[in-house]
Design a protein around this motif. Structure first.
Motif, PDB file in Angstrom:
ATOM      1  N   PRO A 180      -7.129   1.112  -6.660  1.00 10.07           N
ATOM      2  CA  PRO A 180      -8.037   1.433  -5.554  1.00 10.07           C
ATOM      3  C   PRO A 180      -7.510   2.613  -4.726  1.00 10.07           C
ATOM      4  O   PRO A 180      -6.332   2.651  -4.373  1.00 10.07           O
ATOM      5  CB  PRO A 180      -8.048   0.145  -4.721  1.00 10.07           C
ATOM      6  CG  PRO A 180      -7.654  -0.936  -5.676  1.00 10.07           C
ATOM      7  CD  PRO A 180      -6.667  -0.297  -6.616  1.00 10.07           C
ATOM      8  N   LYS A 196       0.830  -1.198   0.000  1.00  9.65           N
ATOM      9  CA  LYS A 196       0.000   0.000   0.000  1.00  9.65           C
ATOM     10  C   LYS A 196       0.872   1.259   0.000  1.00  9.65           C
ATOM     11  O   LYS A 196       2.010   1.241   0.472  1.00  9.65           O
ATOM     12  CB  LYS A 196      -0.914   0.014   1.217  1.00  9.65           C
ATOM     13  CG  LYS A 196      -1.992  -1.067   1.181  1.00  9.65           C
ATOM     14  CD  LYS A 196      -2.994  -0.881   2.306  1.00  9.65           C
ATOM     15  CE  LYS A 196      -4.103  -1.912   2.216  1.00  9.65           C
ATOM     16  NZ  LYS A 196      -5.149  -1.708   3.241  1.00  9.65           N
ATOM     17  N   GLU A 203      -3.211  -0.528  -3.190  1.00 14.34           N
ATOM     18  CA  GLU A 203      -4.191   0.479  -2.783  1.00 14.34           C
ATOM     19  C   GLU A 203      -3.437   1.750  -2.397  1.00 14.34           C
ATOM     20  O   GLU A 203      -2.305   1.685  -1.905  1.00 14.34           O
ATOM     21  CB  GLU A 203      -5.028   0.000  -1.593  1.00 14.34           C
ATOM     22  CG  GLU A 203      -6.112   0.993  -1.178  1.00 14.34           C
ATOM     23  CD  GLU A 203      -6.945   0.517   0.007  1.00 14.34           C
ATOM     24  OE1 GLU A 203      -8.176   0.634  -0.058  1.00 14.34           O
ATOM     25  OE2 GLU A 203      -6.348   0.043   0.994  1.00 14.34           O
TER      26      GLU A 203
END
Length: 232
Positions: free
Chosen positions: A74, A2, A48
């Motif tokens: 995302p 992430k 993400e």
């Protein structure tokens, strides 16, 4: 892995110097700061991107809501005004697990250096790697002392005689760092540099990763400097 972006600052110095846009929307060349980071993170394989923006700037919120569709990655958007970057990081941390990369929205670096930095961290067993540079163009730089093997031993407001690097504001960390962050919040600390000091106090193994040059866009004059740097 992430990625996380702190974009909740007020950009007060830019506004005082005549820049009308909120800082995340300031353009460097052909793209704004926020768009540039999301593009780069997407190319680095982000699973993400967690993003916090200031609740006072509807144009930034509108723009941030378009990022997921434009870059096909995302995006978790947090809309909240916070008193400091460390408080913004705390809000982001609720959605960060495993290894992650955190940066402020105004950090300018060479994409190829960043991509290698991410690859090195993904393969590393260390608790964290922080981007550093020996290029100093900051009003209040955070100096970093290291061992010869580049393990970080301290963070300093004043430059020690043997100190070569300053913080570049890009942090690759494991979720062990979240434990330290929560301790800092419990103590009422509010600056990212105090969090970084706490990482060392807690015994985390953090390595310095040298970049040739990193700039922050804090003033109107920094926009031209950033554009010239990226064109080099």
């Amino acid at each position: 892995m992430k990625f996380a972006i702190i974009a909740a600052g007020e950009g007060s110095r830019l506004r005082q110097e005549g820049i009308a846009q909120p800082k995340p929307l300031v353009r460097i060349g052909n793209e704004c700061l926020l768009d540039r980071l999301v593009r780069i993170f997407s190319r680095c394989g982000a699973e993400e991107i967690v993003l916090i923006v200031n609740a006072e700037y509807p144009e930034t919120i509108w723009f941030a809501n378009q990022l997921e569709e434009r870059w096909h990655v995302p995006v978790k958007l947090i809309i909240k005004s916070t008193p400091s970057s460390m408080h913004s990081f705390y809000e982001l941390s609720k959605y960060l697990t495993g290894k992650f990369c955190l940066t402020t929205v105004d950090t300018i670096f060479k994409e190829e250096e960043f991509a290698t930095f991410i690859q090195e961290f993904e393969q590393s067993e260390k608790d964290g790697m922080m981007a550093v540079t020996d290029f100093i163009d900051d009003e209040k730089p955070l100096y970093i002392s290291t061992t010869e093997a580049l393990r970080i031993t301290g963070f300093h407001d004043e430059r020690p005689t043997d100190c070569r690097f300053i913080s570049g504001g890009i942090y690759c960390l494991s979720d062990k760092a979240i434990v330290t962050l929560n301790k800092c919040m419990d103590k009422g600390l509010s600056r990212m540099r105090n969090f970084q000091r706490a990482l060392i106090e807690d015994g985390l193994e953090i390595e310095a990763y040298p970049f040739s040059k990193i700039l922050d866009v804090d003033h109107a004059a920094d926009i031209e400097k950033a554009q010239a740097f990226l064109l080099q």
